[in-house]
Every structure is written in structure tokens, then in C-alpha cells.
Write a protein that holds these residues in place. Structure first.
Motif, PDB file in Angstrom:
ATOM      1  N   TYR A 362      27.425  41.395  28.575  1.00  0.00           N
ATOM      2  CA  TYR A 362      27.623  41.491  27.320  1.00  0.00           C
ATOM      3  C   TYR A 362      27.272  40.281  26.250  1.00  0.00           C
ATOM      4  N   ASP A 363      27.402  39.226  27.048  1.00  0.00           N
ATOM      5  CA  ASP A 363      26.963  37.764  26.271  1.00  0.00           C
ATOM      6  C   ASP A 363      25.513  37.675  26.221  1.00  0.00           C
ATOM      7  N   LEU A 364      24.630  38.322  27.265  1.00  0.00           N
ATOM      8  CA  LEU A 364      23.410  38.276  26.984  1.00  0.00           C
ATOM      9  C   LEU A 364      22.893  39.363  25.757  1.00  0.00           C
ATOM     10  N   MET A 365      23.593  40.502  25.755  1.00  0.00           N
ATOM     11  CA  MET A 365      23.064  41.213  24.838  1.00  0.00           C
ATOM     12  C   MET A 365      23.399  40.717  23.374  1.00  0.00           C
ATOM     13  N   VAL A 366      24.590  40.157  23.350  1.00  0.00           N
ATOM     14  CA  VAL A 366      24.820  39.571  21.850  1.00  0.00           C
ATOM     15  C   VAL A 366      23.718  38.641  21.555  1.00  0.00           C
ATOM     16  N   LYS A 367      23.622  37.724  22.566  1.00  0.00           N
ATOM     17  CA  LYS A 367      22.442  36.664  22.342  1.00  0.00           C
ATOM     18  C   LYS A 367      21.115  37.111  21.764  1.00  0.00           C
ATOM     19  N   CYS A 368      20.706  38.131  22.777  1.00  0.00           N
ATOM     20  CA  CYS A 368      19.446  39.013  22.126  1.00  0.00           C
ATOM     21  C   CYS A 368      19.399  39.619  20.873  1.00  0.00           C
ATOM     22  N   ASN A 369      20.662  40.301  20.473  1.00  0.00           N
ATOM     23  CA  ASN A 369      20.780  40.706  19.223  1.00  0.00           C
ATOM     24  C   ASN A 369      20.697  39.781  18.012  1.00  0.00           C
ATOM     25  N   GLN A 370      21.247  38.807  18.385  1.00  0.00           N
ATOM     26  CA  GLN A 370      21.304  37.564  17.298  1.00  0.00           C
ATOM     27  C   GLN A 370      19.863  37.230  17.087  1.00  0.00           C
ATOM     28  N   ILE A 371      19.118  36.834  18.281  1.00  0.00           N
ATOM     29  CA  ILE A 371      17.699  36.438  18.053  1.00  0.00           C
ATOM     30  C   ILE A 371      16.883  37.590  17.566  1.00  0.00           C
ATOM     31  N   ALA A 372      16.978  38.573  17.785  1.00  0.00           N
ATOM     32  CA  ALA A 372      16.138  39.802  17.408  1.00  0.00           C
ATOM     33  C   ALA A 372      16.474  40.121  15.568  1.00  0.00           C
ATOM     34  N   ASN A 373      17.512  39.577  15.267  1.00  0.00           N
ATOM     35  CA  ASN A 373      18.166  39.757  13.954  1.00  0.00           C
ATOM     36  C   ASN A 373      17.930  38.567  13.108  1.00  0.00           C
ATOM     37  N   GLY A 374      17.296  37.382  13.672  1.00  0.00           N
ATOM     38  CA  GLY A 374      17.006  36.315  12.974  1.00  0.00           C
ATOM     39  C   GLY A 374      18.589  35.424  12.803  1.00  0.00           C
ATOM     40  N   GLN A 375      19.493  35.876  13.455  1.00  0.00           N
ATOM     41  CA  GLN A 375      20.752  35.215  13.275  1.00  0.00           C
ATOM     42  C   GLN A 375      21.013  33.738  13.976  1.00  0.00           C
ATOM     43  N   THR A 376      20.015  33.604  14.787  1.00  0.00           N
ATOM     44  CA  THR A 376      20.095  32.540  15.963  1.00  0.00           C
ATOM     45  C   THR A 376      18.882  31.825  16.034  1.00  0.00           C
ATOM     46  N   SER A 377      18.476  30.608  16.395  1.00  0.00           N
ATOM     47  CA  SER A 377      17.125  30.268  16.783  1.00  0.00           C
ATOM     48  C   SER A 377      16.934  30.165  18.193  1.00  0.00           C
ATOM     49  N   CYS A 378      15.584  30.207  18.560  1.00  0.00           N
ATOM     50  CA  CYS A 378      15.521  30.261  20.167  1.00  0.00           C
ATOM     51  C   CYS A 378      14.013  29.576  20.307  1.00  0.00           C
ATOM     52  N   PRO A 379      13.956  28.243  20.016  1.00  0.00           N
ATOM     53  CA  PRO A 379      12.476  27.651  20.015  1.00  0.00           C
ATOM     54  C   PRO A 379      11.838  27.652  21.198  1.00  0.00           C
ATOM     55  N   GLU A 380      12.648  27.847  22.384  1.00  0.00           N
ATOM     56  CA  GLU A 380      12.150  27.629  23.756  1.00  0.00           C
ATOM     57  C   GLU A 380      11.350  29.102  23.994  1.00  0.00           C
ATOM     58  N   LEU A 381      11.697  29.897  23.054  1.00  0.00           N
ATOM     59  CA  LEU A 381      10.870  31.192  23.365  1.00  0.00           C
ATOM     60  C   LEU A 381       9.877  31.376  22.381  1.00  0.00           C
ATOM     61  N   VAL A 382      10.141  31.152  21.072  1.00  0.00           N
ATOM     62  CA  VAL A 382       9.112  31.520  20.078  1.00  0.00           C
ATOM     63  C   VAL A 382       8.564  30.279  19.486  1.00  0.00           C
ATOM     64  N   GLY A 383       8.966  29.029  19.665  1.00  0.00           N
ATOM     65  CA  GLY A 383       8.098  28.064  19.364  1.00  0.00           C
ATOM     66  C   GLY A 383       8.763  27.393  17.934  1.00  0.00           C
ATOM     67  N   PHE A 384       9.502  27.987  17.459  1.00  0.00           N
ATOM     68  CA  PHE A 384      10.083  27.325  16.148  1.00  0.00           C
ATOM     69  C   PHE A 384      11.760  27.592  15.938  1.00  0.00           C
ATOM     70  N   THR A 385      12.225  26.937  15.066  1.00  0.00           N
ATOM     71  CA  THR A 385      13.980  26.852  15.254  1.00  0.00           C
ATOM     72  C   THR A 385      14.453  27.910  14.174  1.00  0.00           C
ATOM     73  N   THR A 386      13.898  28.803  13.356  1.00  0.00           N
ATOM     74  CA  THR A 386      14.318  29.417  12.758  1.00  0.00           C
ATOM     75  C   THR A 386      13.790  30.956  12.768  1.00  0.00           C
ATOM     76  N   SER A 387      14.354  32.157  12.362  1.00  0.00           N
ATOM     77  CA  SER A 387      13.538  33.361  12.618  1.00  0.00           C
ATOM     78  C   SER A 387      14.381  34.214  11.600  1.00  0.00           C
ATOM     79  N   LYS A 388      13.404  35.042  10.691  1.00  0.00           N
ATOM     80  CA  LYS A 388      13.869  35.983  10.005  1.00  0.00           C
ATOM     81  C   LYS A 388      13.639  37.342   9.931  1.00  0.00           C
ATOM     82  N   THR A 389      13.110  37.397  11.336  1.00  0.00           N
ATOM     83  CA  THR A 389      12.425  38.852  11.774  1.00  0.00           C
ATOM     84  C   THR A 389      13.495  39.684  12.136  1.00  0.00           C
ATOM     85  N   LYS A 390      13.323  40.949  11.983  1.00  0.00           N
ATOM     86  CA  LYS A 390      14.264  42.155  12.407  1.00  0.00           C
ATOM     87  C   LYS A 390      13.629  43.120  13.166  1.00  0.00           C
TER      88      LYS A 390
END
Length: 398
Positions: A362-390
Motif C-alpha cells: 500500500y505504501d509503495l502504491m501511494v508513493k508511486c501514485n504521488q510520483i506519477a502525478n507530480g505530487q512528490t519529488s524523486c530525484p534519484e529516479l528522474v534527476g530533478f526535484t520537481t515533477s509536473k507530469t501526469k
């Protein structure tokens, strides 16, 4: 997972390319087939199955096994009695033959074909390479059949062919034009795994699109024996193969003295010995290059872009995409599979027993959803600190 109901298609990022002719389509099919294992490893995003952490990073062999409908006779475990053929692979697997004349000498794996169909095709003027490709597809039975699609006018409808074609799931798919259509010859690039964000998916698609342009413009030659491509496919699925794996790749992809022959390219000044043509390289070396060893695909793409009239905004966007590929290949950025593993490994509920509990899931799915919707940053994955992607669809036609 012995059925397709677990959502196997949701794992895939596939791209279809329009070619200007059948010769170009066959050439692209062959050249891209050698790239499939590399890009699959780069896009690795499937390390968990049925609530367990696995020792693989990609979906390929899992899906291959889940739709493998070969009998024991067809697998070679029993003598042939009720079946016609010994079949070496699942219907979901890497390609079994190159299609261009320049790839013919590298067809070094056994190809099971329906000889009657192959003979019928060659009598109608289809060349042997393409005839055996089609005859190989038709060693399989249809998986589904709709009542209203049984009796058709085959001169004007291709559903009977597509029934077989669309259930041979290979790393590349060669797609003839539908009858009574202005759609031309196409090839589909099928090994990539879908990513969490639009940015990542776009990066992989743009990388492969640009690679096709460079292959055609610079007349590149990536061909190696097909058996080595199969070995690369096995290596690509292993855990952290981007950083740990070694892959067979051609050393000299832009030889001097190359001339066009029927839509493919052949060396005029003789060929090197087979062992000298290709060698084991890391993905970092193949993608980013290494001085004195290999020029790197990304430097070649950048050279191509410098000679194209591309506006500044588009060039910046493309460079950001290619930067993601560069850093994934070098290991500076994580693949999705590596990021998923680290999330689970660092979760306070994980007991290092390979079990993904409901809470971890559940926690993993929540985190993935947040990253996918640009609600949280994941610089170790995409290389930058903000994302506005959907998130968007995972299949594109170019």
C-alpha cells in the motif's frame, strides 16, 4: 501466473514506427532487434511478482512463461506423436530470424517453419527470408476466435493473419499494411517497460525514435549473430543488469566502404572474423561510449542533432530526455526496478524475507501514485526535484 489476467500488458511501453518502404522496415526490424535487450535493461521496472521480491528486474521471462502453450512434445520433452513441430521458444519471446538480406548470415538459431506455408509463399513471389518469417508465425495455433470473424474475404480483410500475428509476442513485430488502407509498412519496438512518469516514458520513446533516424541517416550496422542477441536478452533481465551486466555488441557500427543494397547495407572491403566483429560491453560503454573502445550511441545521437535544424526549446527538451538515458546507463540514476527494490528494502515492515506485506504494498502504491502525478519529488529516479507530469497511455505510434 499461468494466465494473462494479471495485467501483463500494463507493464509495456511499445512504439510503432512507419517505414517508407518494405526494405526500410526490414532493415529497421533487424537493427532494432539488437537494441531490444539493452533498452529493456535500461527501462527495467518489474522486480516484484505475486507479493514477493524476485531476482529479476524485467517482466519478459515471466510473461513468456505465462503464455507458453507448447505441449511436452513441442518442448522436446516427449517424442513427436500428436504434434507436428518441436518449438524452441514460447510465443512471447525474442525474434527468431532477421528479415533483411544483410542480416541473413547472422541467422544462426534453428527456425521451425510450416514448410507448406513457406512453399506457398515462395511460389507467389515472396522471398525466402520473409516467407520463412511468416511460416514460422503459423506454427502456432490461434488463441482466440470470434464467431463473426471465421468466414472472411481474405482478399480484403487481414483478420485471419492478424489473429496469428498479434499472438506471436516478440521483441520486434513486423507489420504489413492492412488491405484497403493507406497505412504503410511498420515495425513495432516492444521490449521497453513502462515508467512512473510521462517524462521517463517520453525519454525512452524519444531515444528510440532518434536512434531509428540515426540508423537510417548514418547507415549504422548493429547486426550480430541472433544467438548472441538471445544471450543478451537473458542477461538484460537479471537484477541490476544496467550496472552489473555485460552485453555482446558490434565494435564497428559505422564501417568505411558501406553501400546500399536492396535497402540494407553491406561491407565492400571484406569482413572481419566473427569473433572480431563483436565483444562484451557494459551498457554504460554502449550508450555513453568509452574512449578507444566504442563511440557510444548517445554521442552519435548528439552529433546527428547538431546537424539538424532544431529550435532551441525542442533541443533543450530532447537533451533533458537524453540526459535521463545517459544517467540511467551510467548508474548515476536508478532504474525503476532498483528504486522499487530500495523502497521495499528500506521499509520499516520489511523483514528481508522477500515478502511484500499489504502495508508495504500500500505504501509503495501511494508513493508511486504521488510520483506519477507530480505530487512528490524523486530525484534519484528522474534527476530533478520537481515533477509536473501526469500519467498517460503507454503505447505510441511514430
Amino acid at each position: 501466473m499461468d494466465a494473462m489476467g494479471f495485467g501483463m500488458g500494463n507493464c509495456c511501453l511499445q512504439v510503432t514506427f512507419q517505414a517508407c518502404s518494405i526494405a526500410e522496415a526490414r532493415y529497421l526490424y533487424d537493427q532494432l532487434a539488437t537494441i531490444c535487450p539493452l533498452v529493456m535493461a535500461l527501462s527495467a521496472a518489474a522486480p516484484f511478482y505475486r507479493g514477493y521480491v524476485s531476482d529479476i528486474d524485467c517482466r519478459w521471462e515471466v510473461i513468456s512463461a505465462s503464455v507458453d502453450d507448447r505441449t511436452k512434445e513441442e518442448r522436446g520433452e516427449k517424442p513427436l506423436k500428436n504434434n507436428k513441430y518441436r518449438i524452441n521458444k514460447s510465443r512471447y519471446d525474442s525474434i527468431d530470424s532477421y528479415l533483411s538480406t544483410c542480416g541473413e548470415k547472422y541467422n544462426d538459431i534453428d527456425l521451425t517453419i510450416d514448410k507448406e506455408i513457406c512453399s506457398q509463399l515462395t511460389k507467389e513471389g515472396i522471398d525466402p527470408l520473409l516467407a520463412q518469417h511468416i511460416a514460422h508465425l503459423f506454427i502456432r495455433d490461434p488463441l482466440t476466435l470470434f464467431e463473426e470473424k471465421i468466414h472472411l474475404d481474405d482478399a480484403n480483410e487481414s483478420d485471419h493473419f492478424e489473429n496469428i500475428q498479434s499472438t506471436n509476442w516478440q521483441t520486434m513485430r513486423f507489420k504489413p499494411p492492412p488491405p484497403n488502407s493507406d497505412i504503410g509498412w511498420r515495425v513495432e519496438f516492444r521490449p521497453m517497460e513502462v515508467q512512473l512518469t510521462d517524462f521517463e516514458n517520453s525519454a525512452y520513446v524519444v531515444f528510440v525514435v532518434l536512434l531509428t533516424r540515426v540508423i537510417l541517416s548514418y547507415k549504422l550496422d548493429f547486426l550480430i549473430p541472433l544467438s548472441k542477441v538471445d544471450e543478451n536478452m537473458k542477461a538484460a533481465q537479471k537484477r541490476d543488469s544496467v550496472r552489473q551486466g555485460m552485453f555482446y555488441f558490434k565494435k564497428d557500427i559505422c564501417k568505411a566502404g558501406i553501400a546500399a543494397v536492396d535497402g540494407c547495407y553491406t561491407t565492400l572491403n571484406g569482413t572481419e572474423g566473427e569473433l572480431e566483429e563483436y565483444t562484451l560491453m557494459s551498457i554504460d560503454t554502449i550508450i555513453n561510449g568509452k574512449e578507444g573502445v566504442f563511440p557510444g550511441l548517445l554521442p552519435i545521437l548528439n552529433s546527428y542533432l547538431e546537424n539538424m535544424e532544431v529550435d532551441v526549446d525542442t533541443r533543450c527538451t530532447i537533451l533533458n530526455y537524453l540526459k535521463l538515458i545517459k544517467k540511467r546507463a551510467s548508474g548515476e540514476l536508478m532504474t525503476s526496478a532498483r528504486w522499487l527494490r530500495e523502497f521495499v528494502s528500506n521499509h520499516p515492515d520489511y523483514k528481508h524475507d522477500s515478502v511484500i506485506t499489504d502495508k508495504i504494498n500500500y505504501d509503495l502504491m501511494v508513493k508511486c501514485n504521488q510520483i506519477a502525478n507530480g505530487q512528490t519529488s524523486c530525484p534519484e529516479l528522474v534527476g530533478f526535484t520537481t515533477s509536473k507530469t501526469k500519467p498517460s497511455g503507454s503505447k505510441m505510434t511514430v
